[in-house]
Design a protein around this motif. Structure first.
Motif, PDB file in Angstrom:
ATOM      1  N   SER A  42      55.972  13.315 -20.552  1.00 30.23           N
ATOM      2  CA  SER A  42      55.546  14.651 -20.112  1.00 30.23           C
ATOM      3  C   SER A  42      56.586  15.334 -19.221  1.00 30.23           C
ATOM      4  CB  SER A  42      54.198  14.593 -19.399  1.00 30.23           C
ATOM      5  OG  SER A  42      53.745  15.918 -19.179  1.00 30.23           O
ATOM      6  N   SER A  43      57.497  16.017 -19.903  1.00 27.03           N
ATOM      7  CA  SER A  43      58.581  16.687 -19.196  1.00 27.03           C
ATOM      8  C   SER A  43      58.040  17.770 -18.262  1.00 27.03           C
ATOM      9  CB  SER A  43      59.551  17.308 -20.199  1.00 27.03           C
ATOM     10  OG  SER A  43      58.846  18.153 -21.086  1.00 27.03           O
ATOM     11  N   TRP A  44      56.986  18.437 -18.697  1.00 25.51           N
ATOM     12  CA  TRP A  44      56.440  19.518 -17.859  1.00 25.51           C
ATOM     13  C   TRP A  44      55.831  18.933 -16.585  1.00 25.51           C
ATOM     14  CZ3 TRP A  44      57.394  24.270 -20.078  1.00 25.51           C
ATOM     15  CH2 TRP A  44      57.598  24.300 -21.463  1.00 25.51           C
ATOM     16  N   ARG A 100      58.395  18.007 -13.598  1.00 28.69           N
ATOM     17  CA  ARG A 100      58.959  19.052 -12.716  1.00 28.69           C
ATOM     18  C   ARG A 100      58.220  19.187 -11.376  1.00 28.69           C
ATOM     19  NH1 ARG A 100      58.924  23.666 -17.285  1.00 28.69           N
ATOM     20  NH2 ARG A 100      60.857  23.191 -18.378  1.00 28.69           N
ATOM     21  N   ASP A 107      50.482  25.404 -15.230  1.00 34.44           N
ATOM     22  CA  ASP A 107      51.879  25.748 -15.539  1.00 34.44           C
ATOM     23  C   ASP A 107      52.870  25.206 -14.496  1.00 34.44           C
ATOM     24  OD1 ASP A 107      53.481  27.732 -17.541  1.00 34.44           O
ATOM     25  OD2 ASP A 107      54.420  27.568 -15.575  1.00 34.44           O
ATOM     26  N   SER A 108      53.834  24.451 -15.013  1.00 36.43           N
ATOM     27  CA  SER A 108      54.785  23.767 -14.127  1.00 36.43           C
ATOM     28  C   SER A 108      55.539  24.727 -13.206  1.00 36.43           C
ATOM     29  CB  SER A 108      55.767  22.942 -14.958  1.00 36.43           C
ATOM     30  OG  SER A 108      56.448  23.749 -15.892  1.00 36.43           O
ATOM     31  N   LEU A 109      55.985  25.853 -13.752  1.00 40.96           N
ATOM     32  CA  LEU A 109      56.768  26.770 -12.907  1.00 40.96           C
ATOM     33  C   LEU A 109      55.880  27.418 -11.848  1.00 40.96           C
ATOM     34  CD1 LEU A 109      59.484  28.037 -12.222  1.00 40.96           C
ATOM     35  CD2 LEU A 109      59.106  29.729 -14.030  1.00 40.96           C
ATOM     36  N   LEU A 162      48.344  11.282 -23.080  1.00 43.33           N
ATOM     37  CA  LEU A 162      48.632  12.267 -24.133  1.00 43.33           C
ATOM     38  C   LEU A 162      48.707  11.563 -25.489  1.00 43.33           C
ATOM     39  CD1 LEU A 162      51.432  14.283 -22.275  1.00 43.33           C
ATOM     40  CD2 LEU A 162      48.994  14.830 -22.408  1.00 43.33           C
ATOM     41  N   HIS A 166      62.422  27.364 -18.561  1.00 38.78           N
ATOM     42  CA  HIS A 166      60.981  27.388 -18.818  1.00 38.78           C
ATOM     43  C   HIS A 166      60.647  27.990 -20.182  1.00 38.78           C
ATOM     44  CE1 HIS A 166      57.071  26.644 -17.340  1.00 38.78           C
ATOM     45  NE2 HIS A 166      56.682  27.898 -17.362  1.00 38.78           N
ATOM     46  N   SER A 189      42.854  13.353 -26.046  1.00 38.62           N
ATOM     47  CA  SER A 189      43.681  13.937 -24.975  1.00 38.62           C
ATOM     48  C   SER A 189      43.264  15.359 -24.619  1.00 38.62           C
ATOM     49  CB  SER A 189      45.159  13.936 -25.375  1.00 38.62           C
ATOM     50  OG  SER A 189      45.627  12.628 -25.529  1.00 38.62           O
ATOM     51  N   LYS A 190      43.075  16.191 -25.648  1.00 39.82           N
ATOM     52  CA  LYS A 190      42.757  17.602 -25.380  1.00 39.82           C
ATOM     53  C   LYS A 190      41.477  17.715 -24.552  1.00 39.82           C
ATOM     54  CE  LYS A 190      44.864  21.097 -26.428  1.00 39.82           C
ATOM     55  NZ  LYS A 190      45.954  21.569 -25.577  1.00 39.82           N
ATOM     56  N   ILE A 234      41.998  16.614 -20.977  1.00 34.47           N
ATOM     57  CA  ILE A 234      42.696  17.601 -20.126  1.00 34.47           C
ATOM     58  C   ILE A 234      41.758  18.769 -19.831  1.00 34.47           C
ATOM     59  CG2 ILE A 234      44.700  19.127 -19.873  1.00 34.47           C
ATOM     60  CD1 ILE A 234      46.195  17.340 -21.874  1.00 34.47           C
ATOM     61  N   GLY A 279      44.012  23.428 -20.801  1.00 35.64           N
ATOM     62  CA  GLY A 279      44.124  22.345 -21.782  1.00 35.64           C
ATOM     63  C   GLY A 279      45.519  21.749 -21.810  1.00 35.64           C
ATOM     64  N   LEU A 280      46.299  22.022 -20.774  1.00 41.25           N
ATOM     65  CA  LEU A 280      47.673  21.521 -20.706  1.00 41.25           C
ATOM     66  C   LEU A 280      47.910  20.867 -19.348  1.00 41.25           C
ATOM     67  CD1 LEU A 280      49.565  24.653 -22.112  1.00 41.25           C
ATOM     68  CD2 LEU A 280      49.086  22.552 -23.367  1.00 41.25           C
ATOM     69  N   VAL A 281      48.795  19.896 -19.325  1.00 41.11           N
ATOM     70  CA  VAL A 281      49.283  19.348 -18.056  1.00 41.11           C
ATOM     71  C   VAL A 281      50.725  19.817 -17.872  1.00 41.11           C
ATOM     72  CG1 VAL A 281      47.799  17.324 -17.930  1.00 41.11           C
ATOM     73  CG2 VAL A 281      49.916  17.183 -19.250  1.00 41.11           C
ATOM     74  N   PRO A 282      51.163  19.980 -16.641  1.00 43.23           N
ATOM     75  CA  PRO A 282      50.500  19.658 -15.392  1.00 43.23           C
ATOM     76  C   PRO A 282      49.539  20.764 -14.947  1.00 43.23           C
ATOM     77  CG  PRO A 282      52.636  20.586 -14.915  1.00 43.23           C
ATOM     78  CD  PRO A 282      52.526  20.514 -16.412  1.00 43.23           C
TER      79      PRO A 282
HETATM   80  N1  LIG Z   1      54.115  26.030 -19.992  1.00 37.26           N
HETATM   81  C1  LIG Z   1      53.363  24.852 -19.649  1.00 37.26           C
HETATM   82  C2  LIG Z   1      53.429  23.862 -20.792  1.00 37.26           C
HETATM   83  C3  LIG Z   1      52.687  22.583 -20.533  1.00 37.26           C
HETATM   84  C4  LIG Z   1      52.577  21.680 -21.767  1.00 37.26           C
HETATM   85  O1  LIG Z   1      52.892  22.096 -22.899  1.00 37.26           O
HETATM   86  N2  LIG Z   1      52.097  20.455 -21.556  1.00 37.26           N
HETATM   87  C5  LIG Z   1      51.887  19.484 -22.640  1.00 37.26           C
HETATM   88  C6  LIG Z   1      52.329  18.087 -22.259  1.00 37.26           C
HETATM   89  S1  LIG Z   1      53.948  17.895 -21.631  1.00 37.26           S
HETATM   90  C7  LIG Z   1      50.405  19.312 -22.869  1.00 37.26           C
HETATM   91  O2  LIG Z   1      49.636  19.362 -21.948  1.00 37.26           O
HETATM   92  N3  LIG Z   1      49.983  19.088 -24.132  1.00 37.26           N
HETATM   93  C8  LIG Z   1      48.604  18.884 -24.439  1.00 37.26           C
HETATM   94  C9  LIG Z   1      48.361  17.704 -25.312  1.00 37.26           C
HETATM   95  O3  LIG Z   1      49.312  16.952 -25.565  1.00 37.26           O
HETATM   96  O4  LIG Z   1      47.193  17.526 -25.707  1.00 37.26           O
HETATM   97  C10 LIG Z   1      53.896  24.303 -18.317  1.00 37.26           C
HETATM   98  O5  LIG Z   1      54.998  24.693 -17.915  1.00 37.26           O
HETATM   99  O6  LIG Z   1      53.209  23.544 -17.615  1.00 37.26           O
END
Ligand SMILES: N[C@@H](CCC(=O)N[C@@H](CS)C(=O)NCC(=O)O)C(=O)O
Length: 224
Positions: A16-18, A21, A70-72, A40, A106, A45-46, A49, A56-59
């Motif tokens: 999880s690169s996001w 950060r 959103d990471s940023l 994930l 980003h 997973s969905k 989250i 529905g996304l991490v972080p």
């Molecule tokens: N723009 C978002 C993107 C976050 C994102 O895409 N996270 C991915 C994982 S690194 C996620 O949560 N995916 C949902 C999944 O795998 O079900 C951010 O900067 O945080």
């Protein structure tokens, strides 16, 4: 003991690169937080989250009853809340350039992300070396060199980061550092004069980065 003010919801540390950060930024800033992990790449997973974060996304960061996605946005929030940690450069021009570099990361470098997904503990030299991904990597190498020369090296007490001391921009590019290592990208072939290599070393040897990699290895071991 009082509950921590911040809870950071993150994904698998290997991938999880996001998540890396804001986690790295908070560690570097010395801001205490609780971690909640969601696995994930699983059927559930969905839903897992979504139970924690409406995007529905991490972080995601839980703070004062709100969920900041959103990471940023999380990095901006931490920089805002702890101005004394100087998580953006102090000088207005340097800050503008740091913001632009962070935003470029980003919203850009799609091919690098797609073809060389973060895999912190893996070693996959030669994989994902598509023309488009290498073009993104070449741009990153040029950008790091430019930032180190024009800003980082000029800062009194330069610690080897893009703007001298650790800032949001370094947190944003930390996953790229791991990607270039994982996929064995030939930096001199992309025009590196040693600046990118030295910068990657500065990021990789941060105690927090080492902890993240060790946690990633432990997590992956538990899966087997
Ligand atoms: N723009 C978002 C993107 C976050 C994102 O895409 N996270 C991915 C994982 S690194 C996620 O949560 N995916 C949902 C999944 O795998 O079900 C951010 O900067 O945080």
């Amino acid at each position: 003991m009082a509950a921590p003010e911040f809870t950071l919801i993150i994904g698998d540390k290997n991938w999880s690169s996001w998540s890396l950060r804001p986690w790295l930024l908070m560690r570097q800033a010395g801001v205490p937080f609780e971690e909640v992990h969601v696995r994930l790449r699983r059927p559930e997973s969905k839903a897992d989250i979504l139970a924690l974060s409406p995007t529905g996304l991490v972080p995601a960061l839980k703070w004062r009853g709100e969920t900041i996605g959103d990471s940023l946005a999380i990095c901006e929030t931490i920089a805002d809340l702890f101005p004394e940690r100087k998580l953006w450069p102090r000088d207005a021009l340097a800050r503008a350039v740091a913001r632009a570099a962070s935003a470029e990361m980003h919203s850009g470098f799609g091919a690098l992300r797609r073809d060389m997904p973060m895999a912190v503990i893996e070693h996959l030299p030669g994989e994902g070396h598509t023309e488009e991904a290498l073009a993104d990597a070449r741009r990153v190498v040029r950008l790091w060199r430019d930032l180190r020369f024009r800003f980082g090296r000029q800062m009194p007490g330069d610690q080897g980061f893009l703007f001298g001391h650790f800032t949001v921009a370094d947190a944003m590019y930390a996953p790229v550092v791991t990607r270039l290592r994982t996929y064995g990208v030939d930096l001199p072939a992309l025009g590196d004069d040693g600046t990118a290599r030295a910068y990657m070393e500065a990021v990789t040897t941060l105690p927090a980065m080492r902890d993240w990699a060790a946690d990633a290895a432990a997590e992956e071991k538990l899966k087997t």
